[in-house]
Write an enzyme that holds these catalytic residues in place. Structure first.
Site, PDB file in Angstrom:
ATOM      1  N   GLU A  45       0.834  -1.202   0.000  1.00  0.00           N
ATOM      2  CA  GLU A  45       0.000   0.000   0.000  1.00  0.00           C
ATOM      3  C   GLU A  45       0.866   1.248   0.000  1.00  0.00           C
ATOM      4  O   GLU A  45       1.974   1.249   0.554  1.00  0.00           O
ATOM      5  CB  GLU A  45      -0.902  -0.020   1.244  1.00  0.00           C
ATOM      6  CG  GLU A  45      -1.924  -1.145   1.146  1.00  0.00           C
ATOM      7  CD  GLU A  45      -2.770  -1.329   2.403  1.00  0.00           C
ATOM      8  OE1 GLU A  45      -3.867  -1.872   2.263  1.00  0.00           O
ATOM      9  OE2 GLU A  45      -2.351  -0.951   3.501  1.00  0.00           O
ATOM     10  N   CYS A  78       2.272  -2.053  15.533  1.00  0.00           N
ATOM     11  CA  CYS A  78       2.149  -1.780  14.088  1.00  0.00           C
ATOM     12  C   CYS A  78       1.481  -2.948  13.356  1.00  0.00           C
ATOM     13  O   CYS A  78       1.884  -4.099  13.507  1.00  0.00           O
ATOM     14  CB  CYS A  78       3.541  -1.532  13.501  1.00  0.00           C
ATOM     15  SG  CYS A  78       3.504  -1.232  11.728  1.00  0.00           S
TER      16      CYS A  78
HETATM   17  N1  SAH Z   1       9.960   0.755   9.421  1.00  0.00           N
HETATM   18  C1  SAH Z   1      10.035   2.167   9.323  1.00  0.00           C
HETATM   19  C2  SAH Z   1       8.955   2.810   8.472  1.00  0.00           C
HETATM   20  C3  SAH Z   1       7.522   2.308   8.629  1.00  0.00           C
HETATM   21  S1  SAH Z   1       6.563   2.770  10.022  1.00  0.00           S
HETATM   22  C4  SAH Z   1      10.057   2.785  10.700  1.00  0.00           C
HETATM   23  O1  SAH Z   1       9.883   2.072  11.678  1.00  0.00           O
HETATM   24  O2  SAH Z   1      10.312   3.963  10.816  1.00  0.00           O
HETATM   25  C5  SAH Z   1       6.245   4.489   9.910  1.00  0.00           C
HETATM   26  C6  SAH Z   1       6.012   5.130  11.261  1.00  0.00           C
HETATM   27  O3  SAH Z   1       4.726   4.761  11.831  1.00  0.00           O
HETATM   28  C7  SAH Z   1       7.025   4.729  12.313  1.00  0.00           C
HETATM   29  O4  SAH Z   1       7.428   5.858  13.035  1.00  0.00           O
HETATM   30  C8  SAH Z   1       6.235   3.798  13.218  1.00  0.00           C
HETATM   31  O5  SAH Z   1       6.799   3.687  14.485  1.00  0.00           O
HETATM   32  C9  SAH Z   1       4.871   4.443  13.200  1.00  0.00           C
HETATM   33  N2  SAH Z   1       3.774   3.563  13.607  1.00  0.00           N
HETATM   34  C10 SAH Z   1       3.688   2.236  13.472  1.00  0.00           C
HETATM   35  N3  SAH Z   1       2.511   1.792  13.955  1.00  0.00           N
HETATM   36  C11 SAH Z   1       1.838   2.877  14.381  1.00  0.00           C
HETATM   37  C12 SAH Z   1       0.528   3.085  14.951  1.00  0.00           C
HETATM   38  N4  SAH Z   1      -0.297   2.073  15.157  1.00  0.00           N
HETATM   39  N5  SAH Z   1       0.168   4.342  15.242  1.00  0.00           N
HETATM   40  C13 SAH Z   1       0.993   5.388  15.008  1.00  0.00           C
HETATM   41  N6  SAH Z   1       2.221   5.262  14.468  1.00  0.00           N
HETATM   42  C14 SAH Z   1       2.640   4.020  14.169  1.00  0.00           C
END
Ligand code: SAH
Length: 346
Positions: A94, A121
Site C-alpha cells: 500500500e 504496528c
Molecule cells: N519501518 C520504518 C517505516 C515504517 S513505520 C520505521 O519504523 O520507521 C512508519 C512510522 O509509523 C514509524 O514511526 C512507526 O513507528 C509508526 N507507527 C507504526 N505503527 C503505528 C501506529 N499504530 N500508530 C501510530 N504510528 C505508528
C-alpha cells in the site's frame, strides 16, 4: 524452449546501452529506451513511439516491464488517498498520498510486509514476504504524483518511506529507487524532500553516512529506555539504544543533518517524566526534532494513546531543552491509511 524474459528496469543505463551495441544497434538507442522507462513512465514497449517497430518487437521478445498496477484506490474524507498496489507476482503493498494546504506527500512502501516486530504496528503482523525492487518503489511514487496532479492540481512535493517495511533492511533497492526519483532522467526531485524513516538499524545508518546521502533521516524511537523500547519493539535487543545512539552521532558528524525522531506517547508505557528525561538525554548530542505521532489503534486496546496532560509534559520539557516538537495528527484513519495501519485489509 521458452526463454525467461528479463526485467528491463533491472538494467542500468550502461547495461542497456551495451545491450543495443551487442544487437548491432547504436548505444544511443539505450538512452532513448532508458528515458522511456524512467522519465516517461512507459508501461509497454508499444508506448515507445520513437523506437522502430522491429526494435520494439525485439525488446518484447527479450524483456518485460514489471509495472505495478493500482488495484484499488480509496479516498478518505480528509483528502488522503490510499492505493492498493499489485506487484507483478500478485503480492500487494500500500502507498498513501497525504495532502495538506501547501504540500502533497507520498508515503511509500519498501517491503511486502516487514521483518521487524513492533507490537503496535499492523504491518508487523504480515511478516516480511519480500523486498520491493527499485522500479516497484519508483512506480508507487509516479502513481501518487499522477494522482496529486489529477486531484490537487499540483505535483507531488515530498516523499516519506513510512509505508510498509523497514527501508534500511532493503537498503540497496531503496537507494537505487531514490537515485531514479532524484535524477534528472527520472523525476528530478530534490533529495531534501525525501525522508527515510527507520526503526534504527545502526550499521545501515553508518553506511548511509559514509555514502553521504542527501535525503533526510527519521528514527522511530518511541522510547529512549532500553527495557521499555524492547517491550514494544523487541528487535531493540539486537540493536540496543547505545548502538543506535552511536550510529546517529556518526551520522550527524558526517552529514550535519538534523535528526527527526518519531514518537508515540502511550498510556502506562512511556508517559512519565523519567521517559521524557531519557529522550532529552538521548537526542541532545545533535539538533533534533521530535515528532509526536498520534496513535492509530490497530487492535483490541492493548495500546492506548496517552492523555493530553502527558503530551503537554513532553512538549514543555522538550521545548525547555531547545528540542523542536511537532504534534502530528493522523490522516486517513477512516480508510486504514494512517501510520501503522497498512496491512492490506482492502
Ligand atoms: N519501518 C520504518 C517505516 C515504517 S513505520 C520505521 O519504523 O520507521 C512508519 C512510522 O509509523 C514509524 O514511526 C512507526 O513507528 C509508526 N507507527 C507504526 N505503527 C503505528 C501506529 N499504530 N500508530 C501510530 N504510528 C505508528
Amino acid at each position: 524452449m521458452e526463454i525467461k524474459k528479463k526485467d528491463i528496469r533491472a538494467l542500468t543505463k550502461e547495461q542497456l546501452r551495451d545491450f543495443f551495441v551487442k544487437e548491432g544497434d547504436k548505444a544511443f538507442r539505450g538512452n532513448q529506451v532508458y528515458e522511456w522507462l524512467w522519465n516517461k513512465g512507459a508501461h509497454t514497449f508499444e508506448d515507445m513511439t520513437n523506437i522502430s517497430k522491429d526494435t520494439r518487437n525485439m525488446l518484447e521478445d527479450n524483456f518485460v516491464i514489471n509495472h505495478i498496477q493500482v488495484d484499488q484506490m480509496q479516498r478518505s474524507s480528509d483528502g488522503t488517498v490510499k492505493n492498493a498496489v499489485r506487484l507483478h507476482d500478485g503480492l500487494v503493498v500500500e502507498s498513501v498520498l497525504i495532502p495538506t494546504k501547501t504540500r502533497t506527500t507520498a508515503c511509500v512502501s519498501s517491503q511486502v510486509g516487514c521483518s521487524l516486530d513492533c507490537r503496535f504496528c499492523a504491518t508487523a503482523r504480515l511478516k516480511r514476504m519480500r523486498n520491493l525492487n527499485p522500479d516497484e518503489i519508483f512506480d508507487q511514487v509516479v502513481a501518487i504524483d499522477n494522482e496529486s496532479r489529477l486531484y490537487f492540481d499540483r505535483p507531488l512535493s515530498n516523499i516519506v518511506f513510512m509505508g510498509m517495511g523497514e527501508p534500511l533492511m532493503n537498503y540497496n533497492n531503496v537507494l537505487k529507487a531514490i537515485d531514479k526519483i532524484t535524477s534528472p532522467e527520472g523525476l528530478g526531485m530534490s533529495p531534501k524532500r525525501i525522508t527515510v524513516s527507520t526503526s534504527g538499524v545502526p550499521k545501515m545508518i553508518k553506511k548511509m553516512a559514509d555514502e553521504e546521502v542527501n535525503f533526510k533521516l527519521a528514527v522511530s524511537l518511541h522510547s529512549a529506555i532500553d527495557e521499555v523500547r524492547t517491550s514494544i519493539m523487541p528487535f531493540n535487543v539486537t540493536f540496543p539504544l547505545k548502538d543506535l545512539r552511536e550510529a546517529l552521532e556518526y551520522w550527524y558528524a558526517k552529514t550535519k543533518n538534523r535528526i527527526t525522531y518519531e514518537y508515540v506517547v502511550w498510556d502506562g508505557i512511556n508517559d512519565t517524566k523519567k521517559d521524557v528525561d531519557a529522550l532529552i538525554e538521548f537526542c541532545k548530542f545533535a539538533p533534533s526534532k521530535v515528532n509526536l505521532i498520534e496513535y492509530n489503534p490497530i487492535d483490541d486496546g492493548e495500546f492506548q494513546q496517552a492523555d493530553n496532560k502527558a503530551l503537554q509534559m513532553y512538549i514543555d520539557m522538550l521545548e525547555a531543552n531547545n528540542i523542536t516538537v511537532t504534534v502530528r495528527r493522523s490522516r486517513g484513519k477512516d480508510i486504514d491509511a494512517a501510520c501503522g495501519q497498512l496491512a492490506n485489509k482492502t
